[in-house]
Design a protein around this motif. Structure first.
Motif, mmCIF file in Angstrom:
data_model
loop_
_atom_site.group_PDB
_atom_site.id
_atom_site.type_symbol
_atom_site.label_atom_id
_atom_site.label_comp_id
_atom_site.label_asym_id
_atom_site.label_seq_id
_atom_site.Cartn_x
_atom_site.Cartn_y
_atom_site.Cartn_z
ATOM 1 N N LEU A 126 0.952 -1.071 -0.139
ATOM 2 C CA LEU A 126 0.102 -0.059 0.029
ATOM 3 C C LEU A 126 0.844 1.263 0.062
ATOM 4 O O LEU A 126 1.517 1.434 1.005
ATOM 5 C CB LEU A 126 -0.969 -0.084 1.257
ATOM 6 N N TYR A 127 0.596 1.923 -1.035
ATOM 7 C CA TYR A 127 1.798 3.136 -1.163
ATOM 8 C C TYR A 127 1.347 4.392 -0.467
ATOM 9 O O TYR A 127 0.465 4.326 0.147
ATOM 10 C CB TYR A 127 1.644 3.608 -2.706
ATOM 11 N N GLY A 128 2.263 5.230 -0.476
ATOM 12 C CA GLY A 128 1.981 6.404 0.363
ATOM 13 C C GLY A 128 1.477 7.625 -0.491
ATOM 14 O O GLY A 128 0.947 7.350 -1.793
ATOM 15 N N GLN A 129 1.602 8.746 0.021
ATOM 16 C CA GLN A 129 0.976 10.047 -0.599
ATOM 17 C C GLN A 129 1.749 10.184 -2.127
ATOM 18 O O GLN A 129 2.898 10.069 -2.115
ATOM 19 C CB GLN A 129 1.255 11.313 0.425
ATOM 20 N N GLY A 130 0.722 10.409 -2.848
ATOM 21 C CA GLY A 130 1.398 10.642 -4.267
ATOM 22 C C GLY A 130 1.783 9.407 -5.060
ATOM 23 O O GLY A 130 2.275 9.465 -6.223
ATOM 24 N N ASN A 190 0.996 5.264 -6.452
ATOM 25 C CA ASN A 190 -0.347 4.671 -7.386
ATOM 26 C C ASN A 190 0.159 3.065 -7.363
ATOM 27 O O ASN A 190 1.061 2.699 -6.889
ATOM 28 C CB ASN A 190 -0.497 5.285 -8.551
ATOM 29 N N ARG A 191 -0.706 2.379 -7.845
ATOM 30 C CA ARG A 191 -0.747 0.814 -7.729
ATOM 31 C C ARG A 191 0.525 0.477 -8.753
ATOM 32 O O ARG A 191 0.936 -0.808 -8.570
ATOM 33 C CB ARG A 191 -1.952 0.190 -8.519
ATOM 34 N N ASN A 192 1.179 1.272 -9.546
ATOM 35 C CA ASN A 192 2.234 1.048 -10.278
ATOM 36 C C ASN A 192 3.635 1.107 -9.428
ATOM 37 O O ASN A 192 4.547 0.590 -10.022
ATOM 38 C CB ASN A 192 2.251 1.845 -11.553
ATOM 39 N N GLN A 193 3.532 1.997 -8.479
ATOM 40 C CA GLN A 193 4.701 2.109 -7.730
ATOM 41 C C GLN A 193 5.402 0.578 -7.359
ATOM 42 O O GLN A 193 6.743 0.528 -7.399
ATOM 43 C CB GLN A 193 4.355 3.101 -6.349
ATOM 44 N N GLY A 194 4.593 0.078 -6.593
ATOM 45 C CA GLY A 194 5.100 -1.448 -6.116
ATOM 46 C C GLY A 194 5.178 -2.472 -6.921
ATOM 47 O O GLY A 194 5.659 -3.358 -6.879
ATOM 48 N N MET A 195 5.095 -1.992 -8.292
ATOM 49 C CA MET A 195 5.292 -3.070 -9.399
ATOM 50 C C MET A 195 6.621 -2.546 -10.363
ATOM 51 O O MET A 195 6.894 -3.346 -11.298
ATOM 52 C CB MET A 195 4.020 -3.148 -10.397
ATOM 53 N N ASN A 196 7.095 -1.433 -9.967
ATOM 54 C CA ASN A 196 8.320 -0.756 -10.772
ATOM 55 C C ASN A 196 9.304 -1.652 -10.582
ATOM 56 O O ASN A 196 9.965 -1.584 -9.405
ATOM 57 C CB ASN A 196 8.482 0.587 -10.531
ATOM 58 N N ASP A 197 9.883 -2.298 -11.488
ATOM 59 C CA ASP A 197 11.082 -3.233 -11.356
ATOM 60 C C ASP A 197 12.470 -2.443 -11.304
ATOM 61 O O ASP A 197 13.268 -3.155 -10.723
ATOM 62 C CB ASP A 197 11.298 -4.311 -12.722
ATOM 63 N N MET A 248 2.646 7.165 4.190
ATOM 64 C CA MET A 248 1.039 7.490 4.608
ATOM 65 C C MET A 248 0.184 6.087 4.525
ATOM 66 O O MET A 248 -0.713 6.007 4.909
ATOM 67 C CB MET A 248 0.430 8.554 3.973
ATOM 68 N N GLY A 249 0.781 5.221 3.720
ATOM 69 C CA GLY A 249 -0.030 4.030 3.363
ATOM 70 C C GLY A 249 -0.172 3.393 4.822
ATOM 71 O O GLY A 249 -1.199 2.359 5.177
ATOM 72 N N GLY A 250 0.673 3.575 6.051
ATOM 73 C CA GLY A 250 0.470 3.078 7.268
ATOM 74 C C GLY A 250 -0.899 3.160 7.570
ATOM 75 O O GLY A 250 -1.140 2.756 8.672
#
Length: 299
Positions: free
Chosen positions: A120-124, A126-133, A193-195
């Motif tokens: 779960l990402y923070g401020q700013g 999106n779902r692609n952040q955690g999939m960026n290789d 902030m995802g926390g």
């Protein structure tokens, strides 16, 4: 009934630290995750240990751990740190539920998942952040590989906010995947902030019993966790924090970590402080395999 709509398609110190975080000793069960590029992603030198080994301070150096690791600093990691095999099992979807339509990316086979990891990402973000290789030193790429190679799934959802509405959206997604894989524990990793979502979901009577662990990465604290369903069920908690975090001061997070131990001295909680690290350092540096294996081993 939910449905999917496809979218676009120093060795000694390292070993000692791994043994501490993985909770080595006694349990003969197979590890949740087998090694993958451990030589690149194990923690650097251990600088200090406190709280009976539950709080570790590790050496972080921006020159070594960022500039020498990245071909383009903060944008593209060097090729030896990544493996793109999971792209063949990566799908961008929308889950339609009564709560909301929840866009998300998933790696792996949900119907046979042994475990579920959700970022779960923070401020700013999106779902692609955690999939960026390529970003964060290839650490998300390692997580994708660890999930797929060990029979798990890795999910990065989109959500509307960090409040109750966003929490309900994530909970609806977790409910769907829990139905598909009823025996799979859920590990929630929350950046910055995802926390806020991690702490809210820890109180959710439907979600908390399925949790295998909470990972707070450069995130914040929530005193109400001490009365939550997850706390009562002794869900393991991991804190990763940079000592030079200007968003959420490390000292405040350390006080919260120790408040957990004060209330429950044997609680399964760990803190890794990355000395000189900044706000985003824990996402780059967390040892996913060591941390998730430790959580899985907690009884």
């Amino acid at each position: 009934m939910p449905c999917f709509v496809p979218q676009n398609h120093v060795v000694a110190s390292i070993l000692a630290m791994f043994l501490v975080l993985a909770g080595a000793g006694g349990d003969a069960r197979a590890e949740l995750m087998r090694p993958f590029k451990d030589e690149f992603f194990a923690y650097p030198k251990l600088l200090a240990s406190a709280d009976g080994g539950r709080h570790l301070t590790v050496d972080y150096r921006i020159e070594r751990d960022l500039r020498e690791r990245d071909e383009v600093p903060e944008r593209r990691v060097r090729g030896r740190f990544v493996d793109f095999a999971p792209l063949r099992a990566q799908t961008d979807l929308v889950l339609k539920t009564d709560v909301a339509n929840v866009p998300h990316v998933v790696v792996g086979a949900p119907e046979t998942a042994r475990f579920i990891v959700v970022y779960l990402y923070g401020q700013g973000g999106n779902r692609n952040q955690g999939m960026n290789d390529h970003t964060f030193g290839g650490n998300f790429n390692r997580l994708k590989n660890l999930a797929q190679r060990n029979g798990g799934i890795y999910i990065t959802p989109e959500f509307s906010d960090f409040g109750p509405r966003g929490s309900r959206q994530v909970a609806s997604l977790l409910s769907y995947y829990s139905t598909s894989a009823p025996d799979a524990k859920i590990y929630l990793a929350c950046g910055s902030m995802g926390g806020a979502l991690c702490w809210q979901l820890a109180k959710d009577a439907d979600v908390a019993p399925r949790l295998g662990g909470l990972l707070l990465l450069g995130s914040h604290w929530d005193e109400s966790f001490l009365a939550s369903t997850a706390f009562k069920r002794r869900v393991p908690v991991f804190f990763g924090h940079g000592s030079d975090d200007r968003v959420f001061p490390v000292a405040t997070q350390e006080r919260f970590f120790r408040s957990i131990l004060k209330k429950a001295p044997n609680y399964p909680v760990r803190f890794v402080r990355f000395e000189t690290g900044s706000h985003g350092t824990p996402i780059r540096m967390v040892d996913w395999r060591g941390t998730l294996n430790w959580m899985d081993g907690v009884r």
